[in-house]
Design an enzyme around this catalytic site. Structure first.
Site, PDB file in Angstrom:
ATOM      1  N   ARG A   1       0.822  -1.213   0.000  1.00 54.57           N
ATOM      2  CA  ARG A   1       0.000   0.000   0.000  1.00 54.57           C
ATOM      3  C   ARG A   1       0.855   1.262   0.000  1.00 54.57           C
ATOM      4  O   ARG A   1       0.545   2.225  -0.694  1.00 54.57           O
ATOM      5  CB  ARG A   1      -0.968  -0.029   1.185  1.00 54.57           C
ATOM      6  CG  ARG A   1      -2.098  -0.984   0.926  1.00 54.57           C
ATOM      7  CD  ARG A   1      -3.032  -1.213   2.105  1.00 54.57           C
ATOM      8  NE  ARG A   1      -4.103  -2.096   1.636  1.00 54.57           N
ATOM      9  CZ  ARG A   1      -5.158  -2.460   2.357  1.00 54.57           C
ATOM     10  NH1 ARG A   1      -5.298  -2.025   3.594  1.00 54.57           N
ATOM     11  NH2 ARG A   1      -6.080  -3.245   1.834  1.00 54.57           N
TER      12      ARG A   1
ATOM     13  N   TYR B   1      -6.167  -0.859  -7.074  1.00 49.58           N
ATOM     14  CA  TYR B   1      -5.597  -2.114  -6.552  1.00 49.58           C
ATOM     15  C   TYR B   1      -4.986  -1.968  -5.152  1.00 49.58           C
ATOM     16  O   TYR B   1      -4.902  -0.874  -4.630  1.00 49.58           O
ATOM     17  CB  TYR B   1      -4.678  -2.799  -7.545  1.00 49.58           C
ATOM     18  CG  TYR B   1      -3.419  -2.132  -8.049  1.00 49.58           C
ATOM     19  CD1 TYR B   1      -2.850  -1.041  -7.445  1.00 49.58           C
ATOM     20  CD2 TYR B   1      -2.783  -2.671  -9.175  1.00 49.58           C
ATOM     21  CE1 TYR B   1      -1.674  -0.495  -7.943  1.00 49.58           C
ATOM     22  CE2 TYR B   1      -1.604  -2.125  -9.667  1.00 49.58           C
ATOM     23  CZ  TYR B   1      -1.062  -1.039  -9.042  1.00 49.58           C
ATOM     24  OH  TYR B   1       0.092  -0.508  -9.529  1.00 49.58           O
ATOM     25  N   GLU B   2      -4.639  -3.079  -4.567  1.00 52.37           N
ATOM     26  CA  GLU B   2      -4.161  -3.140  -3.162  1.00 52.37           C
ATOM     27  C   GLU B   2      -5.185  -2.569  -2.197  1.00 52.37           C
ATOM     28  O   GLU B   2      -4.824  -1.925  -1.212  1.00 52.37           O
ATOM     29  CB  GLU B   2      -2.829  -2.412  -2.988  1.00 52.37           C
ATOM     30  CG  GLU B   2      -1.715  -2.874  -3.871  1.00 52.37           C
ATOM     31  CD  GLU B   2      -1.348  -4.330  -3.668  1.00 52.37           C
ATOM     32  OE1 GLU B   2      -1.737  -4.905  -2.654  1.00 52.37           O
ATOM     33  OE2 GLU B   2      -0.690  -4.892  -4.553  1.00 52.37           O
ATOM     34  N   GLY B   3      -6.449  -2.814  -2.460  1.00 52.10           N
ATOM     35  CA  GLY B   3      -7.516  -2.248  -1.640  1.00 52.10           C
ATOM     36  C   GLY B   3      -7.950  -0.931  -2.246  1.00 52.10           C
ATOM     37  O   GLY B   3      -7.222   0.060  -2.182  1.00 52.10           O
TER      38      GLY B   3
END
Lengths: 597, 597
Positions: free
Chosen positions: A296, A440-442
């Protein structure tokens, strides 16, 4: 047609003035990273990014990756050669553990280098970026023999890594995960299932690809509590570490995407693939989060990185393109028109991007230094404070800097007018590439919920309270200084809005959780503005001090004051709008019936 | 994978409640357009857009246009057949002059139909869209024989039209224009030069393409005062109107662009092409603005159109995709997860797009009705007021609705998470297509300068004063009504911020023009928010009245109240941030040296 010059001077300013490198006592973990060595590494990384990675950025976007009938994937022309140069120069192991061949330099430095590489060629930088995340997870959760088997190859870059989370029916909600792992007599597992959106899932850059795969052990409970993490390499290593036996996993397709065409986003099919448990059974999610948190921050760096290169190319165009006349009278009367940079609205777009870039760089490097401190400090209280900052700022850096990255890319594209829409100018690629970082990545909405629903309340709100105290103290200490009051005034107003919003959440979110959800994105951006404004004000203070001491980089320091002033004038006022939205609550947001949409 | 359903019910609501169709006396020019006929036309247009245009949207994007070696251009598969259906149904002549074969219906109705077509397939709708602009310019400035020669073919759609302004060295600054026109003995001109970014410049949809070309007559003064407008058709018509002789103009290349791939954006080479003056010599810019103003409203419609279809597809996904649980407890406990629509942050994105779409539709149709009134009203005062509104709102509609169109497309894409980034889902195309609307027909920064630098001060500020009076009166008349006070309160606050910003500009922009430039984009968005908020509040009032009268579309009317409330809660608070930025002035924006960027 795009160009890139790494902002080394600015990085060094931030490392010196905000992170404290070379000031006071050395930071723990920074003992080797002297200012001179740091400068030399950054100069070289900047040159490498500009000369090796950047020339492949537009061609890589045009060409994309190719999947062949046998499932093999070819990266764009020139990528393999450039990756070998990257590997040989040791860039992938900069901050890795020396025990496994890394150089043991601070994560802070690796974050700076990662910014340069991601600016120069985001799709390319993702290959080693994902490997870093996998290294972190194996180092944190692997058995000693797993570490010995995988880490040297991965740190060296001969093997790369991936994260396999998403499935067709499950993205954010990993509880819906279906991929299965069946225990075998030898302690391994047979993994079966389909994973989608796997970045760098298959390619021709490395000898082996180490997939970290979330799956459910046969008979495990449903939901997130039954998920385990596995290592499933493309080639199975034997006891000597040689990897020759092909595992039963393959790339079923490459997705056609909006951007980052040069990174292979794969559908990965696991057909009874051999895998080994990484960490404890049923605790895969926790292990995966080691990787996710690092990832993140890395995605936040991508937001900054695209914002920076887009700004640079927008600024170059604005200085050169002649069009129209300054409102205050011709600036270049000998030419047929003035350069675009005379127009206030063109500057508005460039200054906005610049102010977010500079403050974002400071926030990222300062936060990365907190990760280094959390890893290395012998002092438990210092460690705790560093971890608090890190936990609080991770969703902010991911969510806010990627939103700003897109906005900056859009604004820089706008500076070029019609040319900004034409592929060969390269500006539209920045917009397309930047867009994924918000997803992406949450997705950024998930970051906002992580912040408001989890991070804020942790340990009785210790992290946010410490942040309030730190920023409040800065305002208090500097407000009487006439050179700084303009910054502390803006910052204090923003901080006040943030504190009010926090108080409102405390009073209204417990009784009605939808109030927290409805507030989350605004709160994340509000905290982001105050954190970025704080970085901005600290840089202004350092700039003012440097000028008072007669530093010889006068124009650089003056520009810091101007940019921070612009931040307070033009960016900080948004905090009031965020506060107003937050305190309006969830009513009008939740009132429509689902089928009215 | 995308779908589209024209928002006919909402259009009819706006026409009835905001434009006043079917209420009180018929609007001038609307005599033929009875409510029943209007509804029938909109239903049919919606069906046509969804069934004929929309199925070609994603395939057209993927395939793009092809230029052949001889300079001919082929549109994507299916476009020619669909264009013939469009032509045969008479959609291109809806609001055109009956004298030349048009149907003479209101522009307001054409704007509504244009929204549907642009939602369904923006790149396709541009072909007839540009023709409309060319028709307007020829009708306003052409000689009777020019009108007779060109208009029937263009209104019928057998011939299409283009605008040729931009050259490599000149975009916004048309004073730099170099294309030359040399007078010939027969009264025609030979035109030579290169034009770029010519939308629909060459294609296979029509028998002839009528290029309107800005050029400088040999010996004309330099700058914008020496520019004339010419008609240069692809095929030269003989006296019978048959067009068989190929003119010396050709498409030199098609640009590769971020989006609108199905529209051919051409480099047009004029190599001594035959052209005829349209309007007066050296007054080409004025004639071109006839076309530009119409085109700018059309581009604002595109912003709305993409915002609408992106919203629809985001909403469809949010209702169907199961992921996570509602914060307030499971909404669908019998299913493995709740639909996305339960999550406040997902609603935040959808409601934002929805509120801008509904208010934007009202603002566009109301403004288009002012164009009809300006054309048709016998009352000079009414005509003047309509023209004032039109002039003031044209840059706002172009600039604000296209900025919001991109934001809505980005938010709707975000609802789909990773799928939003994948081409086959179609959401990323909306983002790529929406982006051009902020750039062409005068970049949005140019719209903002047109507003602040020209429109505000025209006739002693008559237009903005009338707007203040109208909105203020609405607030005053309705504030005591408990059902409406929540709307008038938000609107009045926004209006107050706008009035303060206007006063600040009056006091600070004359002495320092950069203050106007630095304020321009914020002012445009501030006025846009108040105008959209006003539309929103008027719709809420109509909704409340409808409910009080026991209308049988209760949920539709209730949703209007909720959406307007959301506008006041979540969107209107931005006015304060715009005001704060405006009054910070130009200092920090203009302080950096050009080479510091």
């Amino acid at each position: 047609m795009t160009s890139y010059a790494a902002p080394v001077t600015d990085t060094l300013f931030v490392l010196r003035e905000i992170v404290g490198l070379g000031r006071n006592q050395p930071l723990p973990g920074f003992e080797e990273a002297t200012p001179d060595l740091t400068a030399a590494i950054l100069e070289e990384a900047g040159r490498f990014a500009a000369e090796v990675f950047h020339p492949l950025n537009q061609s890589g976007d045009r060409q994309g990756c190719t999947r062949h009938e046998d499932g093999a994937v070819t990266t764009p022309t020139g990528f393999k050669e450039a990756y070998n140069l990257f590997r040989e120069a040791g860039w992938g192991g900069l901050s890795a553990n020396p025990e496994f061949g890394g150089q043991g330099l601070p994560h802070t430095l690796a974050a700076a280098v990662n910014e340069y590489l991601s600016s120069a060629n985001m799709a390319f930088a993702m290959y080693p970026g994902l490997t870093s995340g996998a290294i972190a997870a194996i180092e944190a959760h692997g058995q000693p023999e797993q570490k010995a088997l995988y880490l040297p190859h991965m740190i060296d870059g001969r093997w790369t890594g991936t994260m396999n989370l998403t499935e067709p029916q499950c993205g954010t909600d990993l509880g819906l995960l279906r991929t299965k792992a069946v225990p075998q007599a030898d302690g391994s597992y047979k993994i079966s299932g389909q994973k989608i959106f796997i970045s760098a899932g298959e390619h021709d850059l490395s000898e082996n690809i180490v997939h970290l795969v979330l799956a459910r052990i046969e008979g495990a409970p449903s939901g997130v509590k039954g998920i385990s993490l596995f290592i499933a390499p493309k080639f199975l290593p034997d006891e000597t570490g040689a990897a020759t036996v092909r595992n039963n996993l393959s790339c079923g397709a490459i997705e056609e995407k909006m951007g980052i065409h040069a990174n292979a986003t794969c559908v990965m099919n696991y057909d009874g693939a051999t895998g080994w448990l990484l960490g404890e059974a049923h605790k895969g999610l926790k292990a995966m989060f080691t990787m996710m948190n690092e990832a993140r921050l890395g995605v936040g760096v991508q937001g900054l990185a695209i914002g920076e290169i887009a700004y640079q190319n927008g600024a170059n165009y604005a200085r050169e393109r002649l069009q129209g006349r300054a409102l205050s009278g011709a600036a270049a009367p000998d030419k047929p028109a003035d350069p675009l940079i005379v127009h206030p609205d063109v500057r508005r777009m460039l200054m906005t991007a610049r102010a977010f870039n500079e403050a974002g760089r400071a926030l990222i490097l300062y936060t990365a230094s907190q990760a280094d401190i959390a890893h290395h400090s012998p002092d438990e209280k210092v460690k705790q404070a560093a971890n608090d900052w890190l936990g609080l700022m991770t969703p902010v850096i991911k969510g806010v800097l990627t939103d700003k990255g897109l906005e900056s890319a859009v604004m820089a594209q706008q500076v070029l007018g019609g040319h900004g829409y034409i592929a060969e100018w390269g500006m539209e690629q920045f917009v397309r590439d930047a867009r994924i970082a918000q997803i992406y990545e949450g997705a950024n909405g998930v970051q906002a919920l992580d912040l408001v629903g989890r991070k804020l309340a942790l340990d009785g709100g210790r992290a946010i309270s410490a942040f309030f105290a730190e920023v409040g103290k800065f305002c208090e200490e500097n407000r009487a200084d006439p050179a700084l009051s303009v910054y502390t005034k803006g910052l204090k107003k923003g901080l006040g809005d943030l504190q009010q919003a926090t108080l409102w959440l405390m009073q209204n979110a417990v009784t009605r959780p939808d109030n927290a959800g409805a507030a989350s994105t605004d709160y994340m951006h509000l905290l982001g503005l105050v954190a970025l404004g704080y970085m901005s004000a600290r840089m202004a203070k350092a700039g003012a001090e440097g000028l008072a001491q007669g530093g010889n980089d006068t124009s650089f320091l003056n520009n810091k004051l101007v940019t921070a002033r612009f931040f307070m004038d033009r960016l900080m006022p948004e905090t009031a709008a965020h506060l107003a939205r937050i305190v309006s609550g969830a009513d009008s947001m939740m009132a429509l019936e689902a089928d009215a949409f």
